[in-house]
Each structure stands twice: as structure tokens, then as C-alpha cells.
Design an enzyme around this catalytic site. Sequence first.
Site, PDB file in Angstrom:
ATOM      1  N   LYS A  38       0.985  -1.256   0.082  1.00  0.00           N
ATOM      2  CA  LYS A  38      -0.038  -0.079  -0.035  1.00  0.00           C
ATOM      3  C   LYS A  38       0.899   1.370   0.037  1.00  0.00           C
ATOM      4  O   LYS A  38       0.375   2.199  -0.501  1.00  0.00           O
ATOM      5  CB  LYS A  38      -0.939   0.030   1.219  1.00  0.00           C
ATOM      6  CG  LYS A  38      -1.931  -1.239   1.512  1.00  0.00           C
ATOM      7  CD  LYS A  38      -2.960  -1.453   0.606  1.00  0.00           C
ATOM      8  CE  LYS A  38      -3.909  -2.359   0.904  1.00  0.00           C
ATOM      9  NZ  LYS A  38      -3.584  -3.601   1.045  1.00  0.00           N
TER      10      LYS A  38
HETATM   11  C1  LIG Z   1      -4.377  -4.828   0.550  1.00  0.00           C
HETATM   12  C2  LIG Z   1      -3.438  -6.077   0.485  1.00  0.00           C
HETATM   13  C3  LIG Z   1      -3.936  -7.125  -0.264  1.00  0.00           C
HETATM   14  C4  LIG Z   1      -5.101  -7.116  -1.418  1.00  0.00           C
HETATM   15  O1  LIG Z   1      -4.899  -6.085  -2.110  1.00  0.00           O
HETATM   16  P1  LIG Z   1      -6.058  -5.465  -3.124  1.00  0.00           P
HETATM   17  O2  LIG Z   1      -5.645  -4.313  -4.096  1.00  0.00           O
HETATM   18  O3  LIG Z   1      -7.249  -4.963  -2.137  1.00  0.00           O
HETATM   19  O4  LIG Z   1      -6.671  -6.543  -3.921  1.00  0.00           O
HETATM   20  C5  LIG Z   1      -3.113  -8.409  -0.293  1.00  0.00           C
HETATM   21  N1  LIG Z   1      -1.892  -8.135   0.428  1.00  0.00           N
HETATM   22  C6  LIG Z   1      -1.537  -7.391   1.438  1.00  0.00           C
HETATM   23  C7  LIG Z   1      -0.569  -7.731   2.303  1.00  0.00           C
HETATM   24  C8  LIG Z   1      -2.428  -6.168   1.653  1.00  0.00           C
HETATM   25  O5  LIG Z   1      -2.253  -5.410   2.293  1.00  0.00           O
END
Ligand SMILES: *Cc1c(COP(=O)(O)O)cnc(C)c1O
Length: 497
Positions: free
Chosen positions: A114
Site C-alpha cells: 500500500k
Molecule cells: C491490501 C492487501 C492485499 C489485497 O490487495 P487489493 O488491492 O485489495 O486486492 C493483499 N495483500 C496485502 C498484504 C495487502 O495489504
Amino acid sequence: MMNMMEYTSTRSSKAVTSAQAILQGIAEDGGLFVPSSIPALTGQELESLLEMDYVGRACLVLSKYLTDFSKEQIEACVKGAYLNRFDGNQPAPLREAGGMELLELWHGPTCAFKDLALQLLPYLMTTSAQIAGDQDEIVILVATSGDTGKAALEGFKNVKGTKILVFYPQNGVSPMQKRQMTTQEGDNVGVCAIDGNFDDAQTGVKAIFGSREVAAQLRERGMAFSSANSINWGRLVPQIVYYVSAYCDMAKAGKIKMGDPINVVVPTGNFGNILAGYFAMRMGIPVNRFLCASNRNRVLTDFINTGVYDRNREFYTTASPSMDILISSNLERLLYLLSGEDTGRLNHWMEELKTAGRYEVDAETFEKLTAKFSGEACDDGEGAAALRQLFEKTGYLCDTHTAVAVGAYQKYLVKTGDDTPAVIVSTASPYKFAASVLEALGQTPAADDFAKIEQLAAVSGTAVPAPIAALKGKSVRFTKVCDKASMVEAVYSLLRM
Ligand SMILES: *Cc1c(COP(=O)(O)O)cnc(C)c1O
């Protein structure tokens, strides 16, 4: 002169600029903003990208979408976000293990992918406000399954002209994630736990965004909401960059030839990450197939295998909490593109999802979906086995989300024998989920959260990321828990209204 890129909602055709789309977050009709066309990277541009660093690649990709930003503005945003914020100044390195290319997106300040979007979003948003001549204070409202909340808090903390409020499910995040959020520093931040799951938090936040009454209350005080969830186009567009960058790195390292296809495996929750990969493909990155990996909450696996999206099922809390989601918001954008930008059909499906919790796409859309996407799911046991096996065979340690992708990819390989070079998107540091990772390795986790961290370092011979190690000395600032029905009051209280 490049044409101005317009953005329209998945549910209607009113067009806005990228600055407006980023500021607004979600369209007035409840739909998500999408660019009116997908820009292509020319062969020459692809060649030039090979020689660029991450900052250069990000500037080129973003300039295709943010046509109302000046070149200087884009450069300032990108440099602010990516220079000296990521370990070794490499936001998205590839590591080879077990015949796979792991795209490690967790070398930023919060140790999850993120950060790639949320380090950049505050710059995009404040620049958008300048471009739009918008004087309001921006109030960021976030529903998080763990990683978004912390990454958004880190991105927006002390950013002038913004405030940020984060809601997380009380029992749906890991101890380290909770600690990361409740100890957040900054004078413009607020954090509140919800007595419910992630979908409750997300539904609550969406309702607040949609409320004219709340918007009016804020406007009176010179404030306006925006979203840092992956429904915001400004969250999605930075994610396109690392797919382009990974392809270039593979070509540059001689692992593929320019033009060769790759497969992309993504541990998926809200469908934002994998959708960004799809945009990269539509821009010209050769992708043979996307494998959408789910945990026990396998609503997307079932959708890709049947064409029926059905959220009427039990919700499970798993060892990969950031994927514990039954409503994957960004799927709406993919369906919009696959259905030939048919807002009528999108309105119909999303209305059915809202009222019946279920919809079925038409045969043509389904065919387009399955032409590029496969879906596989791994439960906690299968994920743990994949994690342990990879570690024992190669010494490579991954987190529980990435393990779901590794396990799903192994299932896919057995079924298809598809030996196209594969990029597995590695979405978090294993130290964010130390207890589950230790258990997967056959260890009994120590009782104390920080003892677990040391234990994992000792067992795996890997280094504790600095931002995790630093949490130990921080005190808890936020302890509030609220009912899912009283989120509006919580917002007013956090904003001191
Ligand atoms: C947010 C997240 C996901 C999922 O990603 P999306 O974009 O919501 O599909 C997978 N793994 C981790 C560690 C995340 O923080």
C-alpha cells in the site's frame, strides 16, 4: 499536443479531469472513476523505460494519465513519494526464488505494498487541489483491513491542508497492524476501531461519503471528504507503475526478451492491485494471464470460475486478513471495461449486488474475463504449507498473503502446465504477520508481540525491517471502539465538530 484525458464514472457518462477524479474519490452516482481511454506505451517508450530508475518510470506512466498536471508537478509528486522513502531506494525490487519472480512491494515505511500508492497519493491530492483551485481542507476517510490504514496515516500525517480518519475492524487485523495504527504520530490523524468486520467498515465509510447531510456539515466548516481507499483513481494509478517496472527489470536482466509475455499472480482482496496490472497490460505490457489468488473468502475465485458474484456466504477471518473481503470494489472497474463501457449493465449489476448480494454477468463479459483471468484459492492450511515449502526449499521467507499467491500459483501450474515466466506480487513483509508465519514454519510463537519478531528473525535468518523494530518504543494514542451504526458520530467527534 497530447489530448486531455477525461475520467467518467462506471455508472454514468459525466466527465471530469484527473484532478477532480482524485479529489472526489468516488463519483456522485456511487460509481468509480475510469479513464475514458487507456493510453498506450509505444515501443520506443518501452525501450526508454528500460534505462530509467523507478522515479523516471513513474513519471512517464503517470504523465499518460494525469494530463492536467504539468511535467514539473508530476516530477515533484513522484520524487517526494519515492526518493529516500524506501529501503535501498528501490520501491519495487524483484527477487527470484523457486522458479518464480517475487515482486517485493514492502520496502516502504509501513512494510506493505500500500505504501507504493499511499506515499504518492497525498502529493497527487494536494496538487489536484491546487490545479482545481480548491481551498477546502481535505478530510481523508479510510476503511481498512489493516495495511491501507497505516499506509494512509503515514502518507498523510502532517500534510498541510489535510486530515485523516481511519476505521479498522476491531478483531480483523494483526497485533502488529493494530499497534502500527494505534501508535500513529501526527497532528492531523485519527484512528477508531469498529465493532464489525472489514465489509462493515467499508460499507459505513461508503455511506458517509454518500451522505449529503454529512457533506453539508463539513462544507460549513470549510472541509470536504476524499478517499484514500483503492476506489480512488489516485490510489490505482501509482500501482500501474510497478507492473511496467517489473517487466522492464526482467527484460533488462535477460530473464525475458522485450515482447515476451509473462504471467502475473496477485494475492487479491479489493481487486485494486490486480486491476492495476490489467491497466499495465492494456498499456502494452505483454501479460499472458492474471492469476487472482484468494484465501478462504473465495468470492472472486468462484466468480472467475462461474460468472456469478455471490457475497451471500460466511465471512472467514484468516491468516491473510488484508484479503478478508467479500465485496471487491475494484471489480466494478474491470467489468466496466470488459462489458464495453456499458454503464447500464454496470448499474444493474451493482444494484443487484446491493439488494440481493449477487449478480451474474452475461456470457460475452464472462468470456472476456476468463480469456485473461484465472482464479485459485488457498485456505490457511494450504497457504502455510506453501510458505513453509518455499522457505525450506529456497530459504526465501514470504508473508501469509504472498503465500496464498504462491500456493495458488502451484495449483494453477499443476492444472495447466503453463510455464510462462511468472511474477508473484509479494505484498507484505512477513514481520507484519509474525505469529502466522512462525506457525507456518512449525514454530510455537512467543507470547509477546515483540518477542515473536525476534523469534522470526532468529528462525529465518532474515532482518527485522526498521519500521517494525521502531514500533517497540511507541506509546498507544488511539483506543476508541465504535459501533458500526455510530460511525458518523465518530467522524464528527474525531473532527471535533
Ligand atoms: C491490501 C492487501 C492485499 C489485497 O490487495 P487489493 O488491492 O485489495 O486486492 C493483499 N495483500 C496485502 C498484504 C495487502 O495489504
